[in-house]
Design an enzyme around this catalytic site. Sequence first.
Site, PDB file in Angstrom:
ATOM      1  N   LYS A  74       0.830  -1.359   0.095  1.00  0.00           N
ATOM      2  CA  LYS A  74      -0.064  -0.018  -0.098  1.00  0.00           C
ATOM      3  C   LYS A  74       0.660   1.290  -0.062  1.00  0.00           C
ATOM      4  CE  LYS A  74      -0.102   0.183   4.978  1.00  0.00           C
ATOM      5  NZ  LYS A  74      -1.311   0.159   6.210  1.00  0.00           N
ATOM      6  N   TYR A 134      13.987  32.292   3.913  1.00  0.00           N
ATOM      7  CA  TYR A 134      12.989  33.236   4.169  1.00  0.00           C
ATOM      8  C   TYR A 134      12.809  33.663   5.607  1.00  0.00           C
ATOM      9  CZ  TYR A 134      10.834  31.285  -0.206  1.00  0.00           C
ATOM     10  OH  TYR A 134      10.407  31.014  -1.239  1.00  0.00           O
TER      11      TYR A 134
END
Length: 410
Positions: A49, A274
């Site tokens: 999965k 940033y």
Amino acid sequence: MEQEHLARAGLYGLLGPRWVEIEVTALENNLREVKKILRPFTRLLAVVKADAYGAGAVEAARVFCQAGADYLGVTTLAEGVELRRQGITIPILVMSPLLPEEIPQALAWGLTLAVASRWGAEAVAQAVRETGRLARIHLKIESGMYRAGLEPEEVKALIRDILSWPGVVVEGAYTHLAQAAHSRKAWEQFRLFFRVCQELEEEGLKIPLKHIANSYACLAYPEMHLDMVRVGTLLYGHYPAGTIHQEIKLQDPWKVKARLLHIREVPAGTAVGYGGDYVTKRATRLGVLPLGYADGLGLTAITRPKSWPDLLRFLAKTFLAYWGWQHREEAVLVRGRPVPIIGRVGMQLSLVDLGDIPAQEGEEVEISLGRPFTSARLPRLYLREGEPYLLRLPTGEWRGLKDKAGFRAR
């Protein structure tokens, strides 16, 4: 030397600046190691999965099948269909209930279905009548997870109906351990599940495949192996926390690689990235890493602390991170030495402090990236004994690189 090999092979032009390497001999080893501790009649369901925990579901499934997996496990219809379209023929269990409109397609692709409610069972029966196809189902029994499953008291009445429905074959029954590491609760779930299975067999239902054991239970509770085990974590080289694992020797198949896009020297006191959140404490060299939070860098699961010690650990990590502590899942190795990611992680670009390491632009580095968060859009490069043989591009296309040890390049 490895970098030179990749350059000579012309792979950089295909890979781009970042990729994931999967060593398939490690996947094979892990599956064989798990099989060593199973009884001869116990089957192994390899869980693939979520894109095989990041390893790439299609090729991981092929490798597991060739190494001896009896069954595959997925969560969604799309995951099962992808495997069938790529030629995977062994049984595939869709472990999550499907909606009624999905069931005809699942039957057309020969997928085995989980039934977790009367509504779901009736939808399967209706799809069988409409399509004329056979439905193989596994009954999902609720034993303590409380996510999806048939309540024990409703199973008997339902099974009488299922036995009367032509074309619906009950191949198995299973349940999901909610707290596998909690021995008392795990055994309570096991006893409840086993009792329900016995009652079903008393009603005349033969259940060929009874399964409850996940990776943790596979190691910790051999009595829970039953007819089949469902193993995911172990196959990808991880020992579940708290297990004793001297019996099996796992190998890590996973590496995330990237090439430094740019390097620059900066003086002490330079505000980086940033917001200028990070200020260099000394003159140093900064490297631009072509990875960011869109690729999974810096992402972690948010969980509610379970206890006061848990809360204190969380607060301590937050405090240390403020002062520049580097979480191990965000480590970058440059020439074998760990360097920190500094400043805010960007969407697709981030910065590392190279210090005095004489790295060069274009040089490979290795990143410890959390697997559940690693973007499926990063190329997956498959290697056998260190030799690349297959590439999955971000577009989903496949490029066969060479034939080796019986593997057919596609």
